[in-house]
Design an enzyme around this catalytic site. Structure first.
Site, PDB file in Angstrom:
ATOM      1  CE  LYS A   1      17.230   8.762  -6.482  1.00  0.00           C
ATOM      2  NZ  LYS A   1      17.753   8.102  -5.248  1.00  0.00           N
TER       3      LYS A   1
ATOM      4  NE  ARG B   1      11.346   1.755   1.538  1.00  0.00           N
ATOM      5  CZ  ARG B   1      12.435   1.300   0.916  1.00  0.00           C
ATOM      6  NH1 ARG B   1      12.567   1.475  -0.398  1.00  0.00           N
ATOM      7  NH2 ARG B   1      13.391   0.681   1.577  1.00  0.00           N
TER       8      ARG B   1
ATOM      9  CD  GLU C   1      10.046  -0.458  -2.288  1.00  0.00           C
ATOM     10  OE1 GLU C   1       9.353  -0.914  -3.220  1.00  0.00           O
ATOM     11  OE2 GLU C   1      10.516   0.692  -2.296  1.00  0.00           O
TER      12      GLU C   1
ATOM     13  CE  LYS D   1      12.519  -2.126 -11.910  1.00  0.00           C
ATOM     14  NZ  LYS D   1      12.926  -1.014 -11.023  1.00  0.00           N
TER      15      LYS D   1
ATOM     16  CD  GLU E   1       7.590  -0.388 -14.155  1.00  0.00           C
ATOM     17  OE1 GLU E   1       7.458  -1.457 -13.537  1.00  0.00           O
ATOM     18  OE2 GLU E   1       8.656   0.273 -14.175  1.00  0.00           O
TER      19      GLU E   1
ATOM     20  CG  HIS F   1     -21.119  -0.244   6.395  1.00  0.00           C
ATOM     21  ND1 HIS F   1     -22.403  -0.577   6.798  1.00  0.00           N
ATOM     22  CD2 HIS F   1     -20.827   0.909   7.036  1.00  0.00           C
ATOM     23  CE1 HIS F   1     -22.864   0.339   7.633  1.00  0.00           C
ATOM     24  NE2 HIS F   1     -21.926   1.257   7.796  1.00  0.00           N
TER      25      HIS F   1
END
Length: 543
Positions: free
Chosen positions: A209, A271, A356, A507, A215, A387
């Site tokens: 945005k 999100r 979050e 961060k 990152e 399993h």
């Protein structure tokens, strides 16, 4: 002014606490034995989803008391406020309107006096036109070759949403195109994504945005260098990169043509955003028609949540059951177990959506909570999980409520695979609910010393969600269901489900540490003794 009482001191909460004290030891075996029609009584069929919640440790009184808590929490008023565009994200003074991303043309949803629906559809139309060019081979790279590889570069909501949905709808995707998703700042993520690709045939979608996310921009610049090593010409960037952003200046500085910048808005949280421009990679994969079919599924669930009575409302009922176990039984986790291979990343996506959103320790007015908020969400597709960790769910010491998600029709009808898959889908909740008593084990002729090991206590609560087929519309409904479930819980817990300040501190500290790792001279380290020692050791071994 008198402060509002703590949630746990309200009459609705206290009534539930008293009810829990009476019901805590009730057995599902007894509940089913006493109610022949329990399976029908505690089920709901709406918007193409059949919810069976009968295998929960509840009675009709439990549901009534939970609904009373929701009503006392002002859930209906808060639902209306969200859909109306009120700024319910109070810490950031923003509206919360992911529902506008799937509103039909002609709808009116005002934000600061402006109807946002036309802008939403303008971006969708722009996305569809661009996707058609890629899918049709009309968009050419710098050398004139058509694009065959699409790499989405983002993180968090700019990665988890489109990556999950691409896997979920892979059956509908264009198999002539390769799609990859890069999010981790670990160089291995980008290296593996590009190692066998031709830059001349590759398009990067940079999803940020602000166009400043560490990152994402680190990976984007690495991708840029990789392209230019082969294509040489800076003009190639405009042919091989597009942006999902609102920062036109930084997008242009990177070399991306701002005509190929796709907009989204600050009233959409990351999100909650993959049905916006963030879903461009998905639209390229499945095409505009399937993407809009998915949006229609979202909207159908939105309308169900907005209009259905609380006791007939799938997201509300699932939220209240989650609260029942989280806050009264002390369950700390929630397993989401889809019996469909395509939903391999669905639980991972829900981790961000739920944890979050509701992983908060203070209420909307800043007061500390005195109760558990968001659960730990986890799970993988059946039957693989059976399993692995189902042993703990069946016979361990922890109470783990489970959502089972199954589909009546397979997208890949191979032999009797689907019947065997669904046999497990039906069997697991049955086994978790009713278990196997020591007497039943003994009757099977099991040696006495093994009886306790082979006894299943049962009484493990589950929801079963049964859907016709995993279509784009069904995926939209499922995601919207869990979005609104999270919102309902946040409303009752009085937390802001739409900020994420907890993401920020790490961060900020990381940005401070980066120059301490890259400096050629020995930096003066001013952290705690543990962090100082770790950084010093890293610098030594790095050399």
């Amino acid at each position: 002014m008198t402060a509002a009482p703590s949630l746990t001191q309200t009459a609705a909460w206290q009534a539930l606490q008293s009810h829990y004290d009476q019901l805590a030891d009730v057995q599902l075996r007894d509940l089913f034995a006493n109610e022949a029609d329990r399976g029908e009584k505690f089920s709901l069929d709406a918007v193409g989803i059949y919810l069976d919640y009968s295998k929960n440790r509840i009675t009709a009184e439990t549901v009534s008391l939970l609904i009373a808590l929701a009503e006392a929490s002002g859930l209906r008023q808060r639902i209306d406020a969200m859909f109306r565009g009120d700024k319910i994200n109070v810490t950031e003074d923003r509206a919360v309107l992911h529902t506008a991303l799937r509103a039909p043309q002609g709808a009116t949803i005002d934000v600061d006096g402006e109807n946002v629906v036309p802008a939403v559809h303008a971006v969708l139309d722009k996305m569809a036109a661009f996707a058609a060019k890629i899918r049709g081979g009309d968009w050419r790279g710098q050398t004139g070759k058509p694009i065959k590889n699409i790499i989405n570069v983002g993180i968090g909501g700019s990665d988890l949403g489109p990556a999950m949905a691409y896997d979920a709808l892979k059956h509908y995707s264009d198999r002539n195109l390769t799609f990859r998703f890069v999010s981790n700042i670990d160089g291995a993520d980008m290296a593996e994504a590009i190692h066998d690709l031709d830059p001349a045939e590759t398009l990067f979608i940079i999803a940020s945005k602000t166009f400043t996310t560490q990152e994402t921009l680190t990976n984007a610049h690495t991708a840029r260098l990789w392209c230019l090593e082969t294509l040489k010409d800076e003009a190639a960037i405009a042919k091989h990169f597009v942006a999902l952003s609102t920062n036109e200046k930084e997008v242009a500085k990177f070399g991306i043509d701002t005509a190929n910048m796709f907009e989204f808005w600050d009233w959409v949280g990351g999100r909650y955003s993959f049905d916006s421009a963030i879903g461009l990679s998905l639209m390229i994969a499945v095409g505009g028609d399937h993407f809009r079919e998915m949006l229609a599924g979202f909207h159908e669930m939105d309308e169900h949540f907005r209009t259905a009575p609380l006791d007939q409302n799938i997201p509300v009922l699932m939220a209240l059951l989650n609260l029942w176990y989280n806050n009264f039984f002390g369950a700390q986790t929630q397993a989401v177990l889809p019996y469909d291979h395509y939903l391999g990343k669905f639980s991972m996506y829900l981790q961000q959506l739920d944890m979050e959103s509701n992983g908060k320790r203070v209420t909307l007015d800043g007061s500390p909570v005195d109760y558990q908020t968001g659960p730990i969400v986890w799970g993988t597709p059946g039957t693989n999980g059976q399993h692995a960790y189902y042993q703990l769910i069946h016979q361990g010491t922890k109470l783990i409520p489970c959502d089972f998600i199954g589909f009546c029709q397979s997208l890949n009808p191979l032999g009797d695979h689907h019947d065997k898959l669904m046999a497990n889908f039906f069997a697991q909740p049955e086994a978790l609910a009713f278990g196997k008593t020591a007497a039943e084990v003994k009757a099977d002729g099991v040696a006495d010393f093994q009886i306790s090991h082979r006894t299943f206590p049962g009484n493990r609560p589950t929801n079963s969600l049964l859907i016709d087929k995993l279509t784009p519309a069904a995926l939209g409904k499922l995601i919207a269901l869990y979005e609104h479930k999270v919102f309902t819980l946040g409303t009752i817990w009085r937390v802001n489900s739409f900020d994420q300040w907890g993401v920020e501190l790490g961060k900020v500290l990381a940005n401070r540490i980066v120059p301490e790792l890259t400096s050629k001279s020995e930096p003066a380290l001013e952290h705690d003794s543990s962090t100082n020692a770790l950084i010093a050791r890293y610098r030594k071994l790095k050399r």
